[in-house]
Design a protein around this motif. Structure first.
Motif, mmCIF file in Angstrom:
data_model
loop_
_atom_site.group_PDB
_atom_site.id
_atom_site.type_symbol
_atom_site.label_atom_id
_atom_site.label_comp_id
_atom_site.label_asym_id
_atom_site.label_seq_id
_atom_site.Cartn_x
_atom_site.Cartn_y
_atom_site.Cartn_z
ATOM 1 N N GLY A 309 0.768 -1.008 -0.121
ATOM 2 C CA GLY A 309 0.044 -0.038 0.164
ATOM 3 C C GLY A 309 0.953 1.333 0.017
ATOM 4 N N LEU A 310 0.192 2.551 -0.167
ATOM 5 C CA LEU A 310 1.032 3.710 -0.324
ATOM 6 C C LEU A 310 1.418 3.953 1.014
ATOM 7 N N GLU A 311 0.900 3.688 2.060
ATOM 8 C CA GLU A 311 1.307 4.000 3.399
ATOM 9 C C GLU A 311 2.233 2.911 4.031
ATOM 10 N N LEU A 312 2.334 1.800 3.376
ATOM 11 C CA LEU A 312 3.267 0.679 3.604
ATOM 12 C C LEU A 312 4.847 0.740 3.336
ATOM 13 N N ARG A 523 -5.411 -1.972 9.411
ATOM 14 C CA ARG A 523 -5.046 -0.381 9.308
ATOM 15 C C ARG A 523 -3.855 0.215 9.854
ATOM 16 N N VAL A 524 -3.542 1.366 9.480
ATOM 17 C CA VAL A 524 -2.002 2.021 9.798
ATOM 18 C C VAL A 524 -2.481 2.920 11.162
ATOM 19 N N VAL A 525 -1.672 2.548 12.013
ATOM 20 C CA VAL A 525 -1.635 3.402 13.122
ATOM 21 C C VAL A 525 -0.069 4.085 13.391
ATOM 22 N N ARG A 526 -0.191 5.109 14.257
ATOM 23 C CA ARG A 526 1.119 5.504 14.471
ATOM 24 C C ARG A 526 1.411 5.736 16.093
ATOM 25 N N ASP A 527 1.475 4.807 16.646
ATOM 26 C CA ASP A 527 1.509 4.753 18.049
ATOM 27 C C ASP A 527 2.757 4.123 18.754
ATOM 28 N N LEU A 528 3.955 4.228 17.952
ATOM 29 C CA LEU A 528 5.018 3.798 18.618
ATOM 30 C C LEU A 528 6.013 4.834 18.914
ATOM 31 N N PRO A 529 7.076 4.810 19.788
ATOM 32 C CA PRO A 529 7.970 5.801 19.672
ATOM 33 C C PRO A 529 8.723 6.605 18.534
ATOM 34 N N ALA A 530 8.487 7.592 19.003
ATOM 35 C CA ALA A 530 9.011 8.769 17.779
ATOM 36 C C ALA A 530 8.092 8.597 16.505
ATOM 37 N N GLY A 532 6.518 6.335 15.177
ATOM 38 C CA GLY A 532 6.572 5.129 14.289
ATOM 39 C C GLY A 532 5.238 4.737 13.877
ATOM 40 N N ARG A 533 5.426 4.073 12.605
ATOM 41 C CA ARG A 533 4.134 3.484 12.061
ATOM 42 C C ARG A 533 3.997 2.111 12.079
ATOM 43 N N ARG A 534 2.877 1.307 12.282
ATOM 44 C CA ARG A 534 2.554 0.014 12.107
ATOM 45 C C ARG A 534 1.300 -0.311 11.747
ATOM 46 N N LEU A 535 1.010 -1.633 11.428
ATOM 47 C CA LEU A 535 -0.215 -2.055 10.862
ATOM 48 C C LEU A 535 -0.759 -2.796 11.966
ATOM 49 N N MET A 536 -2.096 -2.319 12.220
ATOM 50 C CA MET A 536 -2.941 -2.851 13.387
ATOM 51 C C MET A 536 -4.285 -3.679 12.791
ATOM 52 N N GLN A 537 -4.772 -4.997 13.557
ATOM 53 C CA GLN A 537 -5.741 -5.439 13.159
ATOM 54 C C GLN A 537 -6.856 -5.898 14.425
#
Length: 579
Positions: A309-312, A523-530, A532-537
Motif C-alpha cells: 500500500g501507499l502507506e506501507l 489499518r495503519v496507526v502511529r502509536d510507536l516511539p518517535a 512510528g508507523r505500524r499495521l494494526m488489526q
C-alpha cells in the motif's frame, strides 16, 4: 453472598482438551479456576456467556515483542485476538545480552529482519540491562495485558561473545562456544525458555548483512543444546530456508535435539519456490517423534500475507525512480500526484529494480497471487479474484489495475500478496499440516514486520475461517482448533499450569460471540516511539478476555487492567485439581 471473584455463566465451554463442548459455568478465585459446572455461589463480577463460547486464553508461540515489551504494556496486536500468553525471542533476534557498543548492530538486525524502524528502536529502548538475566529482571518489574515468555536470541548471544566477528559470519572458536553455552545456561536458570535461532538467507540487517547465526556450525549448536541439557530445561526454536541444503540443516537441528534430549520447534509453511518440501518436513518430524523425540511444527494457518500500500513499506512500484522521489511526502500529496495520468504513465514505464537479496520485494509484482483486501476478506481467496485474473478479464495490464486500486480509499487501500502457503491456490496443504498431532499455530509475528505483514490476527482467523466460514474445503472442529491454540501450545512450552479450563488451572479465559466474530481490515496507526508507523488489526466478537482472573478486555475495549507478568521458565501442573 459473593463466593468467587468472577463467575462466567451459561457458556458453551470448550475446555482445551479436545473434548466436545459442554454447557457450564466457570468460577474463578485468586487467579485460578475453582469450579466448572453448575456454580451456585455468586461472583463479585459476573459475565453472562449464554450463546457464546468460553475457552482458555490463546497462547501465541511466535512473536517479536522483545522491544515493544520494554516501552509498552499492551502486547497488541496479539492481545486483540484472545491471546493471554506470548512467546518472544524467536528467530534468534532480540536485545539481550548486549554490550553498549553492540546496540546499533542489534537494532539494525531487528530493523532488517523484522521491519521495525531504527528510529522506533533507538527512541524506545532504554537499555537498562546488559546481560540476559538483567533483561528478564527489567521485564519482571513491568506489567502487561498478557503473560510473557522469552527465548534467548542466538544472534544477540553470538554478538555478545564474538563482537563484530559474529556479523562477519566467522566460525566461533571452542572458547567462544564454551562462553556462549555458559551464558545460555545462566539465562535458562534465570527463566529463559530456550534459544531461538535462524538459518535463513532472508534474515539480514538493514545494512544488508546476513544474520550472524547463519555462520553457526554444528559444534556451536551442540554446545548450546548441551547447555540446555545441563540446565534441565529449554526448547530449541529454528527457522530455515528451503534452499539447496535445507534438509541437512533441519537434520542437524533434530540431531542436536535428540543428542541432548531437548524439545525442538520450527516454523512450517508451503514455500512457493519448493511447494512439496513441507511434506518432507512433516515426515521427518513424524519419524523423530515416533522415536521418542519432541518436535513441534509451528504452522501459519493462512497464506503469509505481505501487505502492499501507499502507506506501507512496499507496493508494486516501491523501487521505481518516480515513486521513490515522492516517498517522503504526505499521503494526500502523493495521492494527488499519483492520480495525474502523466505520472502514472511514467511510473508504469519505469523499471522496478528491487534489491535482489530482498525476497519479499522481488515478489511485489506477482499479480496472480495479489488480491485486493475488502470487508469480509477471504484469506483463502478465489484464484479468479486476483489482480492478474481481473486484469485479464478487463483487458488491461495488471500493473495498471494495481496502480489504480492503490489509489482507492484516499490512497489507503491495501493489496494482499499470498507469499507462501498458497502455491496451488488452496489451503488444503495447510489443513493437512494443522491436523498433524504435533502442530501448533505459529508465525503470527506479533510485534514485527510493522509495515509489511499483519498476521498476529491468526487466532481469530482460525475460529472464523477454519471453524465457521471455509467454503473451499472441509473445516476443522472447534474443539480441535481450541485445543491446538491452547493446551497443545502450553505443552510445547512446558506451561502445564494453563491452556485448560479445569479446577486449579490459571484463569486465562476468553468469552467469544462466535456468530458475530469478525476480523476487521488492517489499518495503519502511529502509536510507536518517535511516532512510528505500524499495521494494526482488530476483531469484533470478543466479549471478554481474562488474564490471571482479571478482565483485560470487554467488548474489544481494554479495561486498563495489566495482570500479565514475565513467566520464568516452565511451570508445573496445578496440584489442586478439584474445587
Amino acid at each position: 453472598m459473593n463466593n468467587f471473584d468472577l463467575v462466567i455463566r451459561n457458556g458453551t465451554v470448550i475446555d482445551g482438551s479436545g473434548r466436545p463442548p459442554q454447557q457450564a459455568d466457570v468460577a474463578v478465585s485468586g487467579g485460578v479456576i475453582v469450579k466448572v459446572g453448575d456454580v451456585t455461589g455468586g461472583g463479585r463480577q459476573e459475565i453472562d456467556a449464554r450463546g457464546q463460547l468460553v475457552t482458555p486464553g490463546f497462547i501465541d508461540v511466535h512473536t517479536h515483542y522483545d522491544g515493544q515489551a520494554t516501552w509498552a504494556n499492551r502486547l497488541v496486536p496479539s492481545t486483540n485476538h484472545g491471546v493471554t500468553t506470548v512467546v518472544m525471542g524467536n528467530c534468534g533476534v532480540g536485545f539481550a545480552p548486549c554490550k553498549p557498543e553492540q546496540r546499533d548492530m542489534l537494532i539494525k538486525l531487528m530493523e532488517g529482519v523484522e521491519d521495525i524502524p531504527n528510529v522506533v528502536l533507538t527512541e524506545g529502548l532504554d537499555w537498562q540491562w546488559t546481560t540476559y538475566p538483567e533483561y528478564l529482571d527489567y521485564l519482571g518489574r513491568r506489567r502487561f495485558d498478557a503473560d510473557i515468555c522469552s527465548y534467548v536470541p542466538h544472534a544477540a548471544l553470538r554478538t555478545y561473545v564474538m563482537g563484530e566477528r559474529a556479523f562477519h559470519r566467522e566460525p566461533a572458536t571452542s572458547e567462544e562456544i564454551e562462553k556462549m553455552a555458559a551464558l545460555l545456561e545462566e539465562s535458562i536458570r534465570a527463566g529463559a525458555f530456550g534459544f531461538g535461532t535462524s538459518q535463513t538467507m532472508f534474515h539480514r540487517s538493514s545494512d544488508g548483512q546476513l544474520t550472524p547465526t547463519l555462520a553457526a556450525t554444528e559444534e556451536e549448536y551442540a554446545g548450546l543444546a548441551a547447555a540446555l541439557d545441563r540446565a534441565g530445561a529449554g526448547l530449541i526454536q529454528f527457522v530455515i530456508d528451503y534452499n539447496d541444503n535445507w534438509e541437512q540443516v533441519l537434520d542437524m537441528g533434530l540431531r542436536q535435539a535428540k543428542a541432548f534430549h531437548r524439545p525442538f520447534s520450527m516454523s512450517l509453511v508451503q514455500s512457493h519456490g519448493n511447494p512439496k518440501a513441507w511434506r518432507t518436513v512433516v515426515n521427518k518430524f513424524d519419524t523423530f517423534n515416533a522415536a521418542g523425540g519432541e518436535a513441534t511444527m509451528q504452522v501459519l494457518p493462512r497464506p503469509l500475507g505481505v501487505l502492499l500500500g501507499l502507506e506501507l513499506t512496499l507496493s508494486p512500484f516501491y523501487s521505481t525512480e518516480t515513486y521513490l522521489s515522492m516517498a517522503d511526502r504526505p499521503l494526500a500529496d502523493r495521492v494527488r500526484e499519483l492520480r495525474r495520468p502523466e505520472v502514472k504513465a511514467r511510473i508504469l514505464a519505469e523499471s522496478n529494480d528491487p534489491d535482489p537479496d530482498m525476497a519479499i520485494g522481488m515478489r511485489v509484482r506477482d499479480f496472480d497471487q495479489l488480491y485486493e483486501m475488502g470487508e469480509g476478506f477471504d484469506y483463502e481467496p478465489a484464484r479468479g479474484s486476483s489482480i492478474g485474473a481481473q486484469a485479464e478479464r478487463l483487458g488491461v495490464a495488471p500493473e495498471s489495475l494495481a496502480y489504480d486500486k492503490l489509489l482507492d480509499k484516499g490512497g489507503r487501500n491495501i493489496l494482499y500478496l499470498a507469499f507462501s502457503n498458497y502455491a496451488d491456490y488452496t489451503l488444503e496443504p495447510t489443513r493437512e499440516m494443522l491436523l498433524n498431532a504435533r502442530a501448533v499455530p505459529g508465525l503470527g509475528d506479533g510485534g514485527a514486520h510493522l509495515g509489511v505483514i499483519c498476521d498476529g490476527s491468526i487466532y481469530t482467523h482460525l475460529l472464523t475461517h477454519w471453524g465457521r466460514d471455509r467454503v473451499q474445503g472441509e473445516r476443522l472442529s472447534l474443539p480441535y482448533l481450541i485445543h491446538v491454540m491452547t493446551k497443545r501450545c502450553a505443552e510445547m512450552m512446558g506451561l502445564q499450569d494453563r491452556g485448560l479450563i479445569a479446577p486449579g488451572y490459571r484463569a486465562d479465559l476468553n468469552v467469544i460471540d462466535l456468530q458475530n466474530l469478525e476480523l476487521e481490515l488492517p489499518r495503519v496507526v502511529r502509536d510507536l516511539p518517535a511516532g512510528g508507523r505500524r499495521l494494526m488489526q482488530d476483531a469484533r466478537g470478543y466479549t471478554a478476555t481474562i488474564v490471571n482472573g482479571i478482565v483485560v478486555t470487554r467488548g474489544g475495549q481494554h479495561t486498563g487492567a495489566l495482570p500479565g507478568n514475565l513467566v520464568r521458565g516452565p511451570q508445573p501442573a496445578p496440584s489442586r485439581l478439584s474445587a
